[in-house]
Scaffold this motif. Structure first.
Motif, PDB file in Angstrom:
ATOM      1  N   LYS A  15       0.826  -1.199   0.000  1.00 21.32           N
ATOM      2  CA  LYS A  15       0.000   0.000   0.000  1.00 21.32           C
ATOM      3  C   LYS A  15       0.864   1.253   0.000  1.00 21.32           C
ATOM      4  O   LYS A  15       1.898   1.305   0.653  1.00 21.32           O
ATOM      5  N   ASP A  24     -12.650   0.784 -13.843  1.00 22.36           N
ATOM      6  CA  ASP A  24     -13.737   0.147 -13.083  1.00 22.36           C
ATOM      7  C   ASP A  24     -13.231  -0.657 -11.897  1.00 22.36           C
ATOM      8  O   ASP A  24     -14.007  -1.279 -11.175  1.00 22.36           O
ATOM      9  N   GLY A  25     -11.897  -0.660 -11.679  1.00 28.77           N
ATOM     10  CA  GLY A  25     -11.340  -1.348 -10.520  1.00 28.77           C
ATOM     11  C   GLY A  25     -10.993  -2.801 -10.748  1.00 28.77           C
ATOM     12  O   GLY A  25     -10.632  -3.508  -9.799  1.00 28.77           O
ATOM     13  N   ASN A  26     -11.032  -3.246 -11.989  1.00 28.89           N
ATOM     14  CA  ASN A  26     -10.698  -4.638 -12.309  1.00 28.89           C
ATOM     15  C   ASN A  26      -9.425  -4.724 -13.147  1.00 28.89           C
ATOM     16  O   ASN A  26      -9.105  -3.817 -13.915  1.00 28.89           O
ATOM     17  N   ASN A  51     -10.674  -8.339  -9.006  1.00 32.01           N
ATOM     18  CA  ASN A  51     -11.274  -7.091  -8.581  1.00 32.01           C
ATOM     19  C   ASN A  51     -10.355  -6.396  -7.585  1.00 32.01           C
ATOM     20  O   ASN A  51     -10.216  -6.819  -6.442  1.00 32.01           O
ATOM     21  N   ALA A  52      -9.725  -5.305  -8.041  1.00 31.34           N
ATOM     22  CA  ALA A  52      -8.812  -4.555  -7.181  1.00 31.34           C
ATOM     23  C   ALA A  52      -9.571  -3.604  -6.263  1.00 31.34           C
ATOM     24  O   ALA A  52      -9.090  -3.267  -5.180  1.00 31.34           O
ATOM     25  N   GLY A  53     -10.716  -3.136  -6.698  1.00 34.49           N
ATOM     26  CA  GLY A  53     -11.528  -2.268  -5.875  1.00 34.49           C
ATOM     27  C   GLY A  53     -11.329  -0.788  -6.150  1.00 34.49           C
ATOM     28  O   GLY A  53     -12.172   0.038  -5.814  1.00 34.49           O
ATOM     29  N   LYS A  54     -10.184  -0.440  -6.743  1.00 38.13           N
ATOM     30  CA  LYS A  54      -9.889   0.944  -7.099  1.00 38.13           C
ATOM     31  C   LYS A  54      -9.392   0.974  -8.536  1.00 38.13           C
ATOM     32  O   LYS A  54      -8.968  -0.041  -9.074  1.00 38.13           O
ATOM     33  N   GLU A  91      -2.709   0.249  -8.173  1.00 38.45           N
ATOM     34  CA  GLU A  91      -3.946   1.025  -8.185  1.00 38.45           C
ATOM     35  C   GLU A  91      -3.617   2.517  -8.151  1.00 38.45           C
ATOM     36  O   GLU A  91      -2.698   2.943  -7.455  1.00 38.45           O
TER      37      GLU A  91
END
Length: 396
Positions: free
Chosen positions: A75, A347-349, A365-368, A385
């Motif tokens: 992160k 779209d976060g993918n 699916n990364a979410g961001k 991301e």
């Protein structure tokens, strides 16, 4: 057209206490590699530059599992927009927070980190890295958003030298002989010695976003002055100028006599760089920007668009072979490995598609939003991301 508004303004009121951290609970590679092997020079199986090689075709020369699994994630406060490099046992990851990280490929463990400024105070703004690094046998070269090219020792993570241009560096560095090629938002292409000294420069008419491609003794620039330029690296003079009537954000890809690049106006073009003639033009159903740089095989040109589609275009005819729809615009530059293409979407993918027909064969699916380009090398895939506290992920 990217905004000239920088993160320095956006971050003035933010507290800089967040630090990059490894996320636990994610399995490492099957083999127990607690100590990386000694540094090795890049090979074909590496991904040592933005599009894996001077022609910038975006095709990996390694293997990747049919169903890649997440091995580790990292992160960073401001996220990741740059494509990483993968060489030997190491991942070289430029972060928007102003750090270049050298990470153990198998575990994500930090080997060293280099900051774009000397001040270690986390509260002091550090120019971020948006450009992909170039990794050689001994050094890592990467430009920052304040226009400084940093040369970093691969072994120690210490600065070797820095070269100052007059504006942001958004593209990766190329190498020709003993010289580095650097394009800057100050509208210049620089030739830089391995000691960090300017040897020559070429002036264009507007900002240059691209990573310079190289073929034979020529380099190729696509920039905001709407021109595709062919420059002789022996004479440092322009030998051809092809007007494309649109700002160019993406980097060019070369195969043989043809160059492929998408424009901000929504046109993908194939240009014979030896004659300056347009071989074909491709426009989708909606004329929206191409900021993604194309991946090129002997049969296909693959590139994402702000129309939310990944486009696969016949390399010879310029006709659509297939498209694949996501739910947001695609700025991530795709990477090809064997019979698949991988890319991220807003779209976060992160998607993996069959080259043959565009069928989805893998998705994470990364979410961001995932706007960074994909890097595939040494048996793994790395991508970050683009968001607050975005994660850098490694799959194998």
């Amino acid at each position: 057209m990217p905004s000239t508004f920088t993160r320095r303004h956006a971050l003035k009121t933010l507290t800089a206490g967040a630090t990059l951290m490894a996320t636990g609970g994610v399995p490492a590679f099957a083999e127990d590699q607690t100590k990386p092997t000694p540094l090795a020079a890049p090979t074909e199986s590496s991904w040592a530059s933005f599009r894996h090689g001077p022609a910038q075709q975006g095709v990996a020369k390694t293997t990747l599992s049919k169903q890649p699994e997440l091995k580790w994630e990292l992160k960073s406060r401001d996220g990741w927009v740059a494509t990483c490099a993968i060489v030997g046992d190491h991942v070289y990851a430029p972060a928007l927070q102003g750090y270049l990280y050298c990470l153990h490929k198998a575990t994500g463990k930090e080997i060293w980190k280099y900051r774009s400024i000397d001040d270690p105070d986390e509260k002091k703004f550090a120019p971020g890295f948006k450009a992909a690094p170039l990794v050689t046998a001994s050094a890592v070269y990467v430009g920052d958003e304040d226009g400084i090219l940093h040369a970093v020792d691969r072994k120690t993570g210490k600065r070797l030298w820095k070269f100052v241009s007059d504006a942001e560096i958004a593209g990766g560095v190329a190498k020709y002989g003993n010289e580095l090629l650097l394009a800057s938002h100050d509208s210049k292409l620089y030739g830089i010695s391995e000691a960090g000294k300017e040897t020559w420069s070429f002036q264009t008419d507007d900002m240059i976003n691209c990573s310079p491609a190289v073929a034979e003794n020529f380099t190729f620039l696509s920039g905001c002055d709407t021109q595709l330029r062919v420059i002789d690296l022996k004479t440092h003079e322009e030998v051809r100028n092809v007007p494309l009537e649109s700002q160019l954000i993406a980097s060019p890809a070369i195969m043989g006599d043809l160059l492929y690049v998408g424009s901000h106006a929504g046109e993908l073009v194939a240009v014979n760089w030896k004659t300056g003639e347009i071989d074909w033009r491709y426009v989708g159903d909606r004329e929206l920007p191409y900021h993604s740089s194309a991946a090129v095989t002997k049969d296909l040109v693959l590139v994402g668009n702000h129309d939310k589609l990944m486009h696969a275009v016949d390399r010879k005819t310029g006709k659509a072979r297939w498209t694949f729809a996501t739910k947001a615009r695609i700025e991530s530059s795709p990477a090809i490995v064997d019979d698949r293409v991988f890319f991220g979407s807003g779209d976060g993918n992160i998607y993996g598609l069959s080259l043959a027909d565009g069928a989805e064969v893998w998705k994470f699916n990364a979410g961001k939003a995932v706007n960074a380009g994909i890097a595939i090398g040494e048996g793994c895939m790395v991508v970050g991301e683009d968001d607050h506290n975005g994660r850098l992920r490694c799959f194998a």
